[in-house]
Design a protein around this motif. Sequence first.
Motif, PDB file in Angstrom:
ATOM      1  N   UNK A  12       0.847  -0.836  -0.277  1.00  0.00           N
ATOM      2  CA  UNK A  12       0.171  -0.080  -0.195  1.00  0.00           C
ATOM      3  C   UNK A  12       0.714   1.392   0.246  1.00  0.00           C
ATOM      4  N   UNK A  13       0.044   2.333  -0.102  1.00  0.00           N
ATOM      5  CA  UNK A  13       0.949   3.512  -0.532  1.00  0.00           C
ATOM      6  C   UNK A  13       1.005   4.530   1.137  1.00  0.00           C
ATOM      7  N   UNK A  14       1.902   5.051   1.444  1.00  0.00           N
ATOM      8  CA  UNK A  14       2.427   5.748   2.360  1.00  0.00           C
ATOM      9  C   UNK A  14       0.797   5.815   3.311  1.00  0.00           C
ATOM     10  N   UNK A  15       0.007   6.609   2.798  1.00  0.00           N
ATOM     11  CA  UNK A  15      -0.892   7.530   3.083  1.00  0.00           C
ATOM     12  C   UNK A  15      -2.531   6.168   3.021  1.00  0.00           C
ATOM     13  N   UNK A  16      -2.454   4.880   3.075  1.00  0.00           N
ATOM     14  CA  UNK A  16      -3.330   4.066   2.898  1.00  0.00           C
ATOM     15  C   UNK A  16      -3.301   3.126   4.138  1.00  0.00           C
ATOM     16  N   UNK A  17      -4.126   2.568   4.516  1.00  0.00           N
ATOM     17  CA  UNK A  17      -4.131   2.345   5.470  1.00  0.00           C
ATOM     18  C   UNK A  17      -5.618   0.973   5.439  1.00  0.00           C
ATOM     19  N   UNK A  18      -5.165  -0.208   6.045  1.00  0.00           N
ATOM     20  CA  UNK A  18      -6.490  -0.847   6.166  1.00  0.00           C
ATOM     21  C   UNK A  18      -6.879  -1.602   7.056  1.00  0.00           C
ATOM     22  N   UNK A  19      -8.233  -1.696   6.698  1.00  0.00           N
ATOM     23  CA  UNK A  19      -8.978  -1.846   8.310  1.00  0.00           C
ATOM     24  C   UNK A  19     -10.259  -3.623   7.882  1.00  0.00           C
ATOM     25  N   UNK A  20      -9.991  -3.672   8.823  1.00  0.00           N
ATOM     26  CA  UNK A  20     -10.794  -5.347   8.819  1.00  0.00           C
ATOM     27  C   UNK A  20     -11.755  -5.086   9.914  1.00  0.00           C
ATOM     28  N   UNK A  21     -13.126  -4.909   8.372  1.00  0.00           N
ATOM     29  CA  UNK A  21     -14.722  -3.782   9.360  1.00  0.00           C
ATOM     30  C   UNK A  21     -15.508  -5.037   8.020  1.00  0.00           C
TER      31      UNK A  21
END
Length: 472
Positions: A12-21
């Motif tokens: 992922x890019x530096x300004x992206x994050x993964x949410x487990x939702x």
Amino acid sequence: MKRRREIVAGLMKDDEMILSIGSYPQLGSGDFLEPPHKANGRFSRSLFLPDEVINPHPRFRTLASNIRERRESKVQINMPVFHDLNTPQPFIDPSIPYNRNLFPGDKEAKEGAALPDHIYMDAMGFGMGCCCLQITLQAPNVDQARRLYDQLATVGAVMMSLSASSPIFRGYLADVDCRWNVIAAAVDDRTPEERGERPLAKDRFVIPKSRYGTIDTFLGSDDGLFKPEYNDLDLVYDRDIYRHLVSNDIDELLAKHIAHLFIRDPLVIFEELLDQDDAVSADHFENIQSTNWQNVRFKPPPPNSPIGWRVEFRPLEVQLTDFENAAFSVFTVLLARALLAFPDINLYIPVTKMDINMERAHSRDAVLHERFFFRRSCPAENEDYLAELSANEIISGSAEFIGLVPIVQMYLDSISVADVVRRRIEKYILFVRGRANGSIMTAAAWIRSFVQSHPAYKFDSTVSSEINYDLA
């Protein structure tokens, strides 16, 4: 769990994050994408979801369009809205573009597909855009796989209530906490004839359920606990396939299970895979098997493969943290091992009661307020073997039922476990107990509380982009 997150984060890019939702709160609400895209795609033809959200692999766009074309309309997903202090009564969703005239199905919302007091969704992506915690369990042989399939099916609803994490759909608070019915409606490809809306003419069967739902028949096993009255649904199955299987020494219960899968049509077929040697390839079977999505799935080994008999446990909602996901995963695996280690444990209830349990598990705060049909451990003479128990009574035990946690602990006591491992497992078990007794909030309850206490919330059931951003 941590390793998986690290692998994804590395892509992922530096300004992206993964949410487990379980369900992204603003999926299909306004300009929820970055960059924004218009909802005018020819595959889903949704009023809300652009085709750009669909995985670019041809399978998924084809799935979306084939479901719509086969059922002769767009899918109709309606989840009850949560009525807060300022929610209009009746609630008529002002965000639905009732007058759009881009595709023939656009008029469906105005003509009754969008129900009052409900959150309306109209594309497969609303279901397949959800996330769950699915666990695949290896069994030593076919009989033990059949035992796991049957026994785990009965605990699916209560486990789903413990893991509830989906209280928001398309930017509105829902009066449910789980995603299961959203997915069931999102992939419901039954034709009007199969839904019983028109007399059978072209189609072969009236089919009571979507291809995503609870199981319709138990398999039985060599534990000797199954009784025919547990299969109390009028099962729809392909009798030609059933007779063929029975004539080739497949027992009646397993033959009916397979013949039931084949009342469905394939949803996607790749031209290059049409001609297969079924003696060496299971592609034709898996094409049907993999698109019958049920609360548990019985998985035979592929031909000429070291892979054995497996069972998928599918009702759990995904959790916000790795610890929670690990806790549910470990608990489910240990419960499965206990069920195999103690073959006299009997959790059978009628299939129709399982259906009722799954509906109850959707309710807001079901883990605290609903009661589920469950089997008494030792019913007294002339006493019904069925009781209606709370989630806490099923998990931790009561006068009616020994409890799933005590069963797991009996199993742990019967094997050799290092102290450090046992201590870690006990942390997971304490978490599961906490969910059941209400001392630890479900993710759905926490999300709902966050929204309702947010300064920008107007108590009208609407989850704005500002609230959504702060929640994420």
